[in-house]
Motif scaffolding. Structure first.
Motif, mmCIF file in Angstrom:
data_model
loop_
_atom_site.group_PDB
_atom_site.id
_atom_site.type_symbol
_atom_site.label_atom_id
_atom_site.label_comp_id
_atom_site.label_asym_id
_atom_site.label_seq_id
_atom_site.Cartn_x
_atom_site.Cartn_y
_atom_site.Cartn_z
ATOM 1 N N ALA A 182 0.855 -1.188 0.000
ATOM 2 C CA ALA A 182 0.000 0.000 0.000
ATOM 3 C C ALA A 182 0.892 1.239 0.000
ATOM 4 O O ALA A 182 1.736 1.398 0.892
ATOM 5 C CB ALA A 182 -0.910 0.014 1.221
ATOM 6 N N ILE A 183 0.707 2.093 -0.998
ATOM 7 C CA ILE A 183 1.514 3.297 -1.144
ATOM 8 C C ILE A 183 0.610 4.515 -1.001
ATOM 9 O O ILE A 183 -0.378 4.638 -1.731
ATOM 10 C CB ILE A 183 2.220 3.314 -2.512
ATOM 11 N N TYR A 184 0.938 5.374 -0.063
ATOM 12 C CA TYR A 184 0.184 6.618 0.098
ATOM 13 C C TYR A 184 0.924 7.732 -0.629
ATOM 14 O O TYR A 184 2.057 8.058 -0.303
ATOM 15 C CB TYR A 184 0.007 6.955 1.575
ATOM 16 N N GLY A 185 0.259 8.280 -1.623
ATOM 17 C CA GLY A 185 0.826 9.351 -2.438
ATOM 18 C C GLY A 185 1.144 8.873 -3.832
ATOM 19 O O GLY A 185 1.941 7.943 -4.018
ATOM 20 N N ALA A 186 0.506 9.500 -4.851
ATOM 21 C CA ALA A 186 0.789 9.173 -6.249
ATOM 22 C C ALA A 186 1.484 10.325 -6.939
ATOM 23 O O ALA A 186 1.338 10.529 -8.139
ATOM 24 C CB ALA A 186 -0.501 8.814 -6.988
ATOM 25 N N VAL A 207 -2.179 2.181 -4.729
ATOM 26 C CA VAL A 207 -1.674 3.547 -4.616
ATOM 27 C C VAL A 207 -2.816 4.483 -4.248
ATOM 28 O O VAL A 207 -3.821 4.558 -4.968
ATOM 29 C CB VAL A 207 -1.005 4.013 -5.920
ATOM 30 N N VAL A 208 -2.664 5.183 -3.132
ATOM 31 C CA VAL A 208 -3.698 6.070 -2.605
ATOM 32 C C VAL A 208 -3.417 7.510 -3.009
ATOM 33 O O VAL A 208 -2.314 8.028 -2.800
ATOM 34 C CB VAL A 208 -3.774 5.977 -1.069
ATOM 35 N N ILE A 226 -6.403 3.823 -5.584
ATOM 36 C CA ILE A 226 -7.289 3.973 -4.434
ATOM 37 C C ILE A 226 -7.584 5.466 -4.295
ATOM 38 O O ILE A 226 -6.705 6.246 -3.912
ATOM 39 C CB ILE A 226 -6.642 3.438 -3.138
ATOM 40 N N ASP A 227 -8.802 5.874 -4.607
ATOM 41 C CA ASP A 227 -9.198 7.286 -4.553
ATOM 42 C C ASP A 227 -9.783 7.566 -3.173
ATOM 43 O O ASP A 227 -10.906 7.145 -2.866
ATOM 44 C CB ASP A 227 -10.224 7.566 -5.652
ATOM 45 N N ASP A 228 -9.044 8.289 -2.335
ATOM 46 C CA ASP A 228 -9.531 8.526 -0.979
ATOM 47 C C ASP A 228 -10.636 9.581 -0.937
ATOM 48 O O ASP A 228 -11.247 9.805 0.110
ATOM 49 C CB ASP A 228 -8.389 8.874 -0.022
ATOM 50 N N PHE A 229 -10.891 10.213 -2.068
ATOM 51 C CA PHE A 229 -12.031 11.134 -2.142
ATOM 52 C C PHE A 229 -13.341 10.353 -2.188
ATOM 53 O O PHE A 229 -14.398 10.872 -1.835
ATOM 54 C CB PHE A 229 -11.897 12.030 -3.381
ATOM 55 N N ILE A 237 -8.272 -0.579 1.102
ATOM 56 C CA ILE A 237 -7.110 -1.475 1.141
ATOM 57 C C ILE A 237 -7.490 -2.796 1.804
ATOM 58 O O ILE A 237 -7.088 -3.875 1.354
ATOM 59 C CB ILE A 237 -5.932 -0.789 1.860
ATOM 60 N N ASN A 238 -8.284 -2.730 2.859
ATOM 61 C CA ASN A 238 -8.741 -3.966 3.508
ATOM 62 C C ASN A 238 -9.551 -4.829 2.549
ATOM 63 O O ASN A 238 -9.445 -6.066 2.562
ATOM 64 C CB ASN A 238 -9.552 -3.630 4.760
#
Length: 387
Positions: A182-186, A207-208, A226-229, A237-238
């Motif tokens: 899991a990568i936070y930040g694209a 990728v978040v 992964i669009d956190d919006f 992710i889960n």
């Protein structure tokens, strides 16, 4: 020479400054042909560091050697070289261990370790968003590139920082074949971490981010966007990991992380990773965090502290590694991957500009304007003798 000069918060100009020159026998002088705007530059551009007005930006640099000091033995005039953003000596106790990001010789503050071109609190060295750059300890710091690099500069210039930094993040996170990551930040570094995880045969890379253009680039190399919006990234992710969480996590955002509502939280991605990574999982952090940030909206982080979910981190038996990349530990092997066609980091490049357009490049990149994913500037053109 022309150079990109910091004028104050969100203000740069391109102006004439004294030419860079050979100052010590071990120096190399490079005519810069490609230099990138980095996400780390934006912290300084926005006035969130103590970068001094009048200094030259630019730590992602490559170009042609045009002069060498009397003590330079290996590098030759005419070589095309890529320069690690870390300025290191090669002979101090840290450099001897490969920890070139923490060189003890090059900083001007004896209480600090490490130096860089055009970077706050990392020595007095000018940056390379200019026509010329002085490279200290040239034999050690110059990576001499293959001939094909003249035509593939947008690939090879990434060896200066973001490709090795993305790789470093996966090293800190201990990514292994078959892992879920899991990568936070694209942004550019997060995308390079995704590329690196793929090169290491990760089974699933997520990728978040919330910027469609950046998530689309992640998807191009087979990562799951992964669009956190659109909902909690932890929940998403889960869902992709059968409720277990990712084996490995990468933090590629840093202290200016924002939630989908636009509010800044320096601890946001760190704590999201604690929740997103499995029990006994590992986390790598290469997003920039600084010792203090008087401009932070967070009371704790004004003193360089964050409210970290340490209880859950401890209870889950996770481990974390962090810090700047030791570029020289990776740049030669990553250079080989580019040369053999195994990696093409230029897929993230959206704009190539002449140096005179640096103010435009900074403004658009800082605004995260759609389609401005990575900016490469060419102060002298991209070929010998070109303009």
């Amino acid at each position: 020479m022309k150079a990109t000069v910091y004028e104050g918060p969100r203000s740069v100009s391109v102006k004439e400054v004294p030419d860079a020159r050979i100052e010590r026998p071990t120096d190399v002088l490079v005519k810069i042909t490609s230099t990138n705007i980095c996400g780390s530059d934006l912290h300084m551009y926005e006035g969130r560091t103590d970068f001094e007005k009048g200094r030259i930006f630019g730590h992602e640099n490559m170009g042609e050697v045009v002069a060498i000091g009397d003590a330079v033995d290996r590098v030759r005039v005419g070589d095309l070289v890529c320069l690690p953003f870390n300025i290191s000596c090669g002979f101090c106790r840290n450099c001897e261990k490969g920890l070139t990001a923490y060189c003890l010789t090059t900083p001007d503050n004896p209480k600090m370790a490490g130096a860089a071109y055009g970077f706050a609190d990392m020595g007095p060295y000018d940056g390379g968003q200019a026509e010329l750059l002085r490279v200290p300890y040239g034999d050690h710091n110059c990576l001499v590139l293959p001939e094909e690099a003249w035509e593939k500069q947008t690939d090879y210039v990434m060896l200066s920082d973001i490709f090795p930094t993305g790789w470093h993040c996966t090293e800190l996170a201990k990514v292994q074949p078959g892992d879920t990551v899991a990568i936070y930040g694209a942004g550019p570094v997060g995308l390079m971490a995704a590329l690196s995880a793929n090169l290491k045969s990760a089974a699933k890379v997520m990728v978040v981010d919330r910027h469609p253009d950046r998530l689309a680039l992640a998807e191009q190399i087979g990562a799951i966007p992964i669009d956190d919006f659109k909902g909690s990234p932890i929940d998403q992710i889960n869902e992709h990991t059968n409720g277990l969480g990712a084996d490995r996590g990468c933090e590629c955002v840093g202290y200016q992380a924002h939630d989908p509502g636009g509010r800044e939280h320096p601890n946001l991605t760190l704590n999201n990773l604690v929740h997103s990574v499995k029990f006994t999982g590992t986390i790598g952090v290469v997003g920039v965090f600084i010792p203090q940030d008087p401009g932070s909206p967070d009371n704790l982080y004004r003193q360089g502290e964050v409210a970290f979910d340490y209880g859950l981190f401890w209870f889950k038996g996770q481990s974390i590694g962090n810090g700047q990349a030791n570029v020289k530990a990776y740049n030669r092997q990553l250079c080989n991957l580019i040369q053999q066609g195994k990696a093409k980091p230029s897929w993230i490049v959206s704009h190539e500009l002449p140096l005179d357009r640096a103010p435009d490049g900074y403004q658009h990149f800082d605004n995260r304007d759609n389609g401005w994913t990575k900016v490469v500037m060419h102060p002298n053109g991209s070929r010998p003798g070109s303009v």
